[in-house]
Scaffold this motif. Structure first.
Motif, PDB file in Angstrom:
ATOM      1  N   LEU A 215       0.887  -1.316  -0.073  1.00 39.89           N
ATOM      2  CA  LEU A 215       0.135   0.015  -0.024  1.00 39.89           C
ATOM      3  C   LEU A 215       0.815   1.308  -0.082  1.00 39.89           C
ATOM      4  CD1 LEU A 215      -2.723  -1.101   2.430  1.00 39.89           C
ATOM      5  CD2 LEU A 215      -2.908  -1.192   0.133  1.00 39.89           C
ATOM      6  N   GLY A 216       2.163   1.109  -0.088  1.00 40.05           N
ATOM      7  CA  GLY A 216       3.148   2.074  -0.110  1.00 40.05           C
ATOM      8  C   GLY A 216       3.741   2.573   1.381  1.00 40.05           C
ATOM      9  N   GLY A 217       3.688   1.591   2.184  1.00 34.29           N
ATOM     10  CA  GLY A 217       4.591   1.643   3.296  1.00 34.29           C
ATOM     11  C   GLY A 217       4.050   2.533   4.496  1.00 34.29           C
ATOM     12  N   THR A 218       4.362   2.059   5.527  1.00 30.28           N
ATOM     13  CA  THR A 218       3.937   2.794   6.824  1.00 30.28           C
ATOM     14  C   THR A 218       5.080   3.445   7.573  1.00 30.28           C
ATOM     15  OG1 THR A 218       2.394   0.795   7.174  1.00 30.28           O
ATOM     16  CG2 THR A 218       2.886   2.257   9.118  1.00 30.28           C
ATOM     17  N   HIS A 219       4.746   4.834   7.539  1.00 26.62           N
ATOM     18  CA  HIS A 219       6.001   5.650   8.132  1.00 26.62           C
ATOM     19  C   HIS A 219       5.479   5.903   9.590  1.00 26.62           C
ATOM     20  CE1 HIS A 219       5.745   5.467   3.786  1.00 26.62           C
ATOM     21  NE2 HIS A 219       5.079   6.292   3.880  1.00 26.62           N
ATOM     22  N   THR A 220       6.443   6.151  10.515  1.00 23.76           N
ATOM     23  CA  THR A 220       6.446   6.602  11.760  1.00 23.76           C
ATOM     24  C   THR A 220       7.630   7.432  12.302  1.00 23.76           C
ATOM     25  OG1 THR A 220       5.973   6.089  13.883  1.00 23.76           O
ATOM     26  CG2 THR A 220       7.380   4.659  12.785  1.00 23.76           C
ATOM     27  N   ASP A 221       7.327   8.450  13.166  1.00 18.96           N
ATOM     28  CA  ASP A 221       8.132   9.251  13.765  1.00 18.96           C
ATOM     29  C   ASP A 221       8.408   8.945  15.220  1.00 18.96           C
ATOM     30  OD1 ASP A 221       6.068  10.761  14.328  1.00 18.96           O
ATOM     31  OD2 ASP A 221       7.029  12.648  13.341  1.00 18.96           O
ATOM     32  N   ASP A 222       7.341   8.020  15.604  1.00 15.13           N
ATOM     33  CA  ASP A 222       7.538   7.781  17.122  1.00 15.13           C
ATOM     34  C   ASP A 222       8.615   7.228  17.525  1.00 15.13           C
ATOM     35  OD1 ASP A 222       5.513   6.804  19.404  1.00 15.13           O
ATOM     36  OD2 ASP A 222       6.847   4.996  19.126  1.00 15.13           O
ATOM     37  N   ALA A 223       9.290   7.892  18.564  1.00 18.84           N
ATOM     38  CA  ALA A 223      10.757   7.592  19.020  1.00 18.84           C
ATOM     39  C   ALA A 223      10.954   6.229  19.353  1.00 18.84           C
ATOM     40  CB  ALA A 223      10.940   8.435  20.047  1.00 18.84           C
ATOM     41  N   GLU A 224      10.079   5.354  19.846  1.00 23.14           N
ATOM     42  CA  GLU A 224      10.096   4.134  20.485  1.00 23.14           C
ATOM     43  C   GLU A 224      10.201   3.079  19.337  1.00 23.14           C
ATOM     44  OE1 GLU A 224       7.452   3.073  23.396  1.00 23.14           O
ATOM     45  OE2 GLU A 224       8.147   4.417  24.949  1.00 23.14           O
ATOM     46  N   GLN A 225       9.194   3.445  18.501  1.00 24.95           N
ATOM     47  CA  GLN A 225       9.127   2.537  17.250  1.00 24.95           C
ATOM     48  C   GLN A 225      10.447   2.634  15.958  1.00 24.95           C
ATOM     49  OE1 GLN A 225       5.322   2.762  14.976  1.00 24.95           O
ATOM     50  NE2 GLN A 225       4.262   3.115  16.859  1.00 24.95           N
ATOM     51  N   VAL A 226      10.843   4.039  16.052  1.00 26.88           N
ATOM     52  CA  VAL A 226      12.166   4.281  15.143  1.00 26.88           C
ATOM     53  C   VAL A 226      13.194   3.692  16.020  1.00 26.88           C
ATOM     54  CG1 VAL A 226      13.419   6.075  14.462  1.00 26.88           C
ATOM     55  CG2 VAL A 226      11.189   6.447  14.003  1.00 26.88           C
ATOM     56  N   ASP A 227      13.395   3.819  17.224  1.00 31.36           N
ATOM     57  CA  ASP A 227      14.624   3.068  17.995  1.00 31.36           C
ATOM     58  C   ASP A 227      14.471   1.616  17.703  1.00 31.36           C
ATOM     59  OD1 ASP A 227      16.793   3.424  19.985  1.00 31.36           O
ATOM     60  OD2 ASP A 227      15.360   2.204  21.067  1.00 31.36           O
ATOM     61  N   LEU A 228      13.439   0.942  17.685  1.00 30.67           N
ATOM     62  CA  LEU A 228      13.271  -0.416  17.510  1.00 30.67           C
ATOM     63  C   LEU A 228      13.772  -0.804  16.027  1.00 30.67           C
ATOM     64  CD1 LEU A 228      12.397  -3.417  18.419  1.00 30.67           C
ATOM     65  CD2 LEU A 228      10.002  -2.857  17.660  1.00 30.67           C
ATOM     66  N   LEU A 229      13.486  -0.103  15.310  1.00 32.13           N
ATOM     67  CA  LEU A 229      13.721  -0.220  13.923  1.00 32.13           C
ATOM     68  C   LEU A 229      15.185   0.105  13.696  1.00 32.13           C
ATOM     69  CD1 LEU A 229      10.640   0.841  11.931  1.00 32.13           C
ATOM     70  CD2 LEU A 229      11.445  -1.603  12.445  1.00 32.13           C
ATOM     71  N   GLU A 230      15.728   0.997  14.128  1.00 33.22           N
ATOM     72  CA  GLU A 230      17.195   1.218  14.235  1.00 33.22           C
ATOM     73  C   GLU A 230      17.946   0.069  14.680  1.00 33.22           C
ATOM     74  OE1 GLU A 230      18.594   5.852  14.535  1.00 33.22           O
ATOM     75  OE2 GLU A 230      17.150   5.171  16.098  1.00 33.22           O
ATOM     76  N   LYS A 231      17.593  -0.317  15.887  1.00 39.67           N
ATOM     77  CA  LYS A 231      18.443  -1.509  16.528  1.00 39.67           C
ATOM     78  C   LYS A 231      18.270  -2.540  15.439  1.00 39.67           C
ATOM     79  CE  LYS A 231      17.569  -0.219  21.335  1.00 39.67           C
ATOM     80  NZ  LYS A 231      16.864  -0.486  22.403  1.00 39.67           N
ATOM     81  N   GLU A 232      17.050  -2.963  14.680  1.00 43.48           N
ATOM     82  CA  GLU A 232      17.065  -4.011  13.698  1.00 43.48           C
ATOM     83  C   GLU A 232      18.023  -3.726  12.756  1.00 43.48           C
ATOM     84  OE1 GLU A 232      14.869  -7.475  11.795  1.00 43.48           O
ATOM     85  OE2 GLU A 232      15.020  -6.712  13.815  1.00 43.48           O
ATOM     86  N   PHE A 233      17.831  -2.683  12.063  1.00 38.23           N
ATOM     87  CA  PHE A 233      18.960  -2.352  11.042  1.00 38.23           C
ATOM     88  C   PHE A 233      20.311  -2.523  11.480  1.00 38.23           C
ATOM     89  CE2 PHE A 233      21.498   0.286   8.312  1.00 38.23           C
ATOM     90  CZ  PHE A 233      21.090  -0.017   6.942  1.00 38.23           C
ATOM     91  N   LYS A 234      20.644  -1.840  12.617  1.00 39.18           N
ATOM     92  CA  LYS A 234      22.234  -2.295  13.155  1.00 39.18           C
ATOM     93  C   LYS A 234      22.409  -3.697  13.107  1.00 39.18           C
ATOM     94  CE  LYS A 234      25.064  -0.637  16.921  1.00 39.18           C
ATOM     95  NZ  LYS A 234      25.207   0.153  18.144  1.00 39.18           N
ATOM     96  N   ALA A 235      21.521  -4.470  13.681  1.00 42.38           N
ATOM     97  CA  ALA A 235      22.019  -5.894  13.935  1.00 42.38           C
ATOM     98  C   ALA A 235      22.022  -6.621  12.570  1.00 42.38           C
ATOM     99  CB  ALA A 235      20.691  -6.664  14.505  1.00 42.38           C
ATOM    100  N   ILE A 236      21.158  -6.366  11.505  1.00 39.72           N
ATOM    101  CA  ILE A 236      21.552  -6.732  10.120  1.00 39.72           C
ATOM    102  C   ILE A 236      22.757  -6.239   9.748  1.00 39.72           C
ATOM    103  CG2 ILE A 236      20.485  -6.883   7.846  1.00 39.72           C
ATOM    104  CD1 ILE A 236      17.876  -6.354   9.157  1.00 39.72           C
ATOM    105  N   ALA A 237      23.185  -5.081   9.833  1.00 37.06           N
ATOM    106  CA  ALA A 237      24.250  -4.645   9.119  1.00 37.06           C
ATOM    107  C   ALA A 237      25.493  -5.354  10.060  1.00 37.06           C
ATOM    108  CB  ALA A 237      24.497  -2.972   9.812  1.00 37.06           C
ATOM    109  N   GLY A 238      25.458  -5.657  11.122  1.00 34.69           N
ATOM    110  CA  GLY A 238      26.550  -6.341  12.111  1.00 34.69           C
ATOM    111  C   GLY A 238      26.878  -7.699  11.464  1.00 34.69           C
ATOM    112  N   VAL A 239      25.678  -8.225  10.886  1.00 35.03           N
ATOM    113  CA  VAL A 239      26.167  -9.823  10.324  1.00 35.03           C
ATOM    114  C   VAL A 239      26.445  -9.630   8.833  1.00 35.03           C
ATOM    115  CG1 VAL A 239      24.896 -10.717  11.966  1.00 35.03           C
ATOM    116  CG2 VAL A 239      23.623 -10.127   9.885  1.00 35.03           C
ATOM    117  N   ALA A 240      26.243  -8.233   8.230  1.00 28.90           N
ATOM    118  CA  ALA A 240      26.467  -8.353   6.721  1.00 28.90           C
ATOM    119  C   ALA A 240      28.130  -8.165   6.235  1.00 28.90           C
ATOM    120  CB  ALA A 240      25.818  -7.080   6.167  1.00 28.90           C
ATOM    121  N   LEU A 241      28.544  -8.465   5.314  1.00 27.81           N
ATOM    122  CA  LEU A 241      29.818  -8.292   4.920  1.00 27.81           C
ATOM    123  C   LEU A 241      30.288  -7.012   5.047  1.00 27.81           C
ATOM    124  CD1 LEU A 241      29.889 -10.849   1.664  1.00 27.81           C
ATOM    125  CD2 LEU A 241      30.562 -11.447   4.183  1.00 27.81           C
ATOM    126  N   PRO A 242      31.831  -6.643   5.285  1.00 25.83           N
ATOM    127  CA  PRO A 242      32.427  -5.511   5.234  1.00 25.83           C
ATOM    128  C   PRO A 242      32.151  -4.857   3.544  1.00 25.83           C
ATOM    129  CG  PRO A 242      33.695  -6.885   6.349  1.00 25.83           C
ATOM    130  CD  PRO A 242      32.493  -7.623   5.605  1.00 25.83           C
TER     131      PRO A 242
END
Length: 259
Positions: A215-242
């Motif tokens: 449907l075009g995506g769900t967007h949020t600027d809620d600080a707690e939700q953004v923080d959760l997704l930031e942690k998710e992104f950081k975790a994936i980047a941590g297992v990705a190749l340099p």
């Protein structure tokens, strides 16, 4: 301060202030500066940025030409993306849209399970490719690309994927783009939550997180939700190749198996 008291500082009624706060009533940059001064806001940089945006004419972005052809959620995302200073993008299955070659983008759109007309498909492809203008700006982009996406086979032949890999290699060589491959051996729980885009803008705007969907995506600027997704992104980047290793893997895919 109560809203009624704040409104009286500017000679406004509560209804007008409520509409301003909801973004349904425009005010000028001069009014922004006057209101902030009366409220005692001590943030010159933030006030100047909000005043600048208040003075911008509405409907000036290239995306406004498509306002009657795609959903508002998608248009909102495109505007957020175009105005961002930093983008963090991750997709668990395919090449992220900002890094797709024209052939790959059209393949993804025309062969999607959701049937679209040829005209709509061309519109969506044109929008996706127009969004890539941010690649030539001084926007920091951190992209996480699944290695599994490089194994896609298309009826049109292997040339499509070779062209796509060349685009990824070119992007990885740009100084403001950090591209990491998520290796095939990565546990499937990484990225299982879906595609993520994190968008950072100038002070004082809040960071925005977007989760992709049909449907075009769900967007949020809620600080707690953004923080959760930031942690998710950081975790994936941590297992990705340099970055350098990712570029090397891409080059090997482009060259193909040695005989």
């Amino acid at each position: 301060m109560k809203s009624g008291d704040a409104a009286r500082l500017m000679g406004w009624d509560n209804t007008r202030l409520s509409r301003i706060l909801r973004g349904t009533y425009r005010i000028s940059g001069e009014e922004v500066r006057a209101f902030c001064e009366k409220l005692g806001v001590d943030d010159p940089e933030g006030v100047a940025e909000v005043a600048r945006v208040a003075d911008e004419p509405a409907g000036q972005g290239w995306w406004t030409a498509y306002k009657d052809r795609v959903g508002q959620n998608y248009l909102d995302f495109i505007e957020l993306e175009a105005e961002a200073e930093m983008l963090q993008v991750q997709h668990p299955v395919i090449i992220p849209g900002l890094l797709q070659s024209p052939g790959y983008a059209r393949e993804m759109i025309t062969r999607a399970p959701t049937v679209v007309s040829p005209a709509q498909a061309e519109t969506l492809a044109a929008i996706r490719l127009s969004r890539q203008a941010v690649l030539s700006k001084a926007v920091k982009i951190h992209a996480l690309v699944p290695e599994s996406a490089l194994h896609a086979a298309f009826e049109s032949g292997p040339a499509l994927m070779r062209d796509q890999i060349r685009k990824l290699i070119d992007a990885s060589q740009m100084p403001h783009i950090e591209l990491q491959l998520i290796p095939l051996t990565t546990h499937p729980t990484y990225g299982a939550g879906g595609a993520i885009t994190l968008l950072s803008h100038k002070h004082p705007w809040a960071k925005v997180a977007s989760v992709d969907n049909p449907l075009g995506g769900t967007h949020t600027d809620d600080a707690e939700q953004v923080d959760l997704l930031e942690k998710e992104f950081k975790a994936i980047a941590g297992v990705a190749l340099p970055v350098d290793e990712s570029r090397g893997v891409l080059t090997r895919y482009l060259e193909g198996p040695r005989k």
